[in-house]
Write an enzyme that holds these catalytic residues in place. Sequence first.
Site, PDB file in Angstrom:
ATOM      1  N   ASN A   1      43.628  53.202  39.060  1.00  0.00           N
ATOM      2  CA  ASN A   1      44.196  51.879  38.848  1.00  0.00           C
ATOM      3  C   ASN A   1      43.111  50.974  38.262  1.00  0.00           C
ATOM      4  O   ASN A   1      41.930  51.321  38.256  1.00  0.00           O
ATOM      5  CB  ASN A   1      44.691  51.289  40.168  1.00  0.00           C
ATOM      6  CG  ASN A   1      45.867  52.063  40.719  1.00  0.00           C
ATOM      7  OD1 ASN A   1      46.853  52.296  40.027  1.00  0.00           O
ATOM      8  ND2 ASN A   1      45.771  52.476  41.978  1.00  0.00           N
ATOM      9  N   SER A   2      43.502  49.794  37.783  1.00  0.00           N
ATOM     10  CA  SER A   2      42.480  48.885  37.283  1.00  0.00           C
ATOM     11  C   SER A   2      41.505  48.527  38.401  1.00  0.00           C
ATOM     12  O   SER A   2      40.304  48.395  38.173  1.00  0.00           O
ATOM     13  CB  SER A   2      43.100  47.633  36.674  1.00  0.00           C
ATOM     14  OG  SER A   2      43.934  46.973  37.591  1.00  0.00           O
ATOM     15  N   GLU A   3      42.001  48.363  39.635  1.00  0.00           N
ATOM     16  CA  GLU A   3      41.138  48.163  40.803  1.00  0.00           C
ATOM     17  C   GLU A   3      41.727  48.845  42.029  1.00  0.00           C
ATOM     18  O   GLU A   3      42.951  49.002  42.150  1.00  0.00           O
ATOM     19  CB  GLU A   3      40.933  46.677  41.125  1.00  0.00           C
ATOM     20  CG  GLU A   3      39.864  45.984  40.289  1.00  0.00           C
ATOM     21  CD  GLU A   3      40.400  45.411  38.997  1.00  0.00           C
ATOM     22  OE1 GLU A   3      39.601  44.949  38.160  1.00  0.00           O
ATOM     23  OE2 GLU A   3      41.637  45.430  38.817  1.00  0.00           O
ATOM     24  N   THR A   4      40.836  49.224  42.927  1.00  0.00           N
ATOM     25  CA  THR A   4      41.212  49.733  44.244  1.00  0.00           C
ATOM     26  C   THR A   4      40.468  48.920  45.288  1.00  0.00           C
ATOM     27  O   THR A   4      39.285  48.610  45.129  1.00  0.00           O
ATOM     28  CB  THR A   4      40.854  51.226  44.384  1.00  0.00           C
ATOM     29  OG1 THR A   4      41.666  51.988  43.464  1.00  0.00           O
ATOM     30  CG2 THR A   4      41.103  51.725  45.793  1.00  0.00           C
TER      31      THR A   4
ATOM     32  N   PHE B   1      36.802  47.914  43.588  1.00  0.00           N
ATOM     33  CA  PHE B   1      36.187  48.771  42.574  1.00  0.00           C
ATOM     34  C   PHE B   1      37.156  49.026  41.428  1.00  0.00           C
ATOM     35  O   PHE B   1      38.337  49.318  41.649  1.00  0.00           O
ATOM     36  CB  PHE B   1      35.798  50.132  43.174  1.00  0.00           C
ATOM     37  CG  PHE B   1      34.593  50.101  44.069  1.00  0.00           C
ATOM     38  CD1 PHE B   1      33.348  50.512  43.605  1.00  0.00           C
ATOM     39  CD2 PHE B   1      34.703  49.666  45.378  1.00  0.00           C
ATOM     40  CE1 PHE B   1      32.238  50.486  44.435  1.00  0.00           C
ATOM     41  CE2 PHE B   1      33.594  49.629  46.222  1.00  0.00           C
ATOM     42  CZ  PHE B   1      32.357  50.041  45.742  1.00  0.00           C
TER      43      PHE B   1
END
Length: 291
Positions: free
Chosen positions: A45-48, A65
């Site tokens: 994903n773009s962020e986790t 992240f």
Amino acid sequence: MQERTVWQVDAFTTIAFTGNPAGVVYPCDGLTEDEMLKISRELNNSETAFIQKLDRTDTQHIRFFTPKQEVPLCTHAAVASYHILATRLGLKAGEHHLHCKAGLLPVGVEQSASHPNIRVTQKEGHFGPLLSESQNRKLREALQLDASSFYEELPVQIVSTGNAKILAGLKSKAELDSIKIRREILVALGEELGVPGLYLFTFDQGSEEITAHTRMFSPGSGVEEDPVTGNAAGALALYLNRYTNRVPDLRASFMQGEAMGRQGLVHVQVNQLFATVLGQACTVFEAHLYV
């Protein structure tokens, strides 16, 4: 190895497979920074978000992240995290605090059936430098657009509410939707400025409900295009409040993700130099992780 739970959550929407997907992982005790980065790459994903501690009732510790690096704040992943905290981990409605690399941020949780309303107040807004003429020329080259495509009266500027973005306005939604970036030029410009994220907006086809349509590119940080970006929405609301009259009653709404087929809506309230992002989220799936 420890069994952990990972949720896929779509933020800034209540409809699965729209909005901005974020991974949410809990528990995270014992995970190294390298392991969190590898998990983020795996989820892609773009962020986790990694929920670190639940040892205090009013403060939640979360790290964010991208598949490439840790970032100080990711608002859509924060909304996703508080959705999971409220719907899966027993967090009660009320006023809370998010502790992350960007600092200690107020968060409000209002219960609403299966989609709690989440309010994240970002860091105090900081207006950075305007891009120079040579930097604007590189930006136009990266977007394959002429100077006439941009609003002449609005500066291209770096603005931050915890994770800085370059803000630039285009006159046409058709041009916004059809952009094909020249990746290497945009990455190089981001490295020169120390700001990899570019947030584009247009008032074209706006309405009383939608202040602007937007897109966000950040290939230098590992996010080719972000579907719906809460950090950038907060920065843009402050920017528009400074330079335009398009933030009546200190409220703005931004539609994003249309070009990606992942439409989502971000609402922002402005209070002096602070922006509070409001959103909901929905859980798409839950899985087990063994690390």
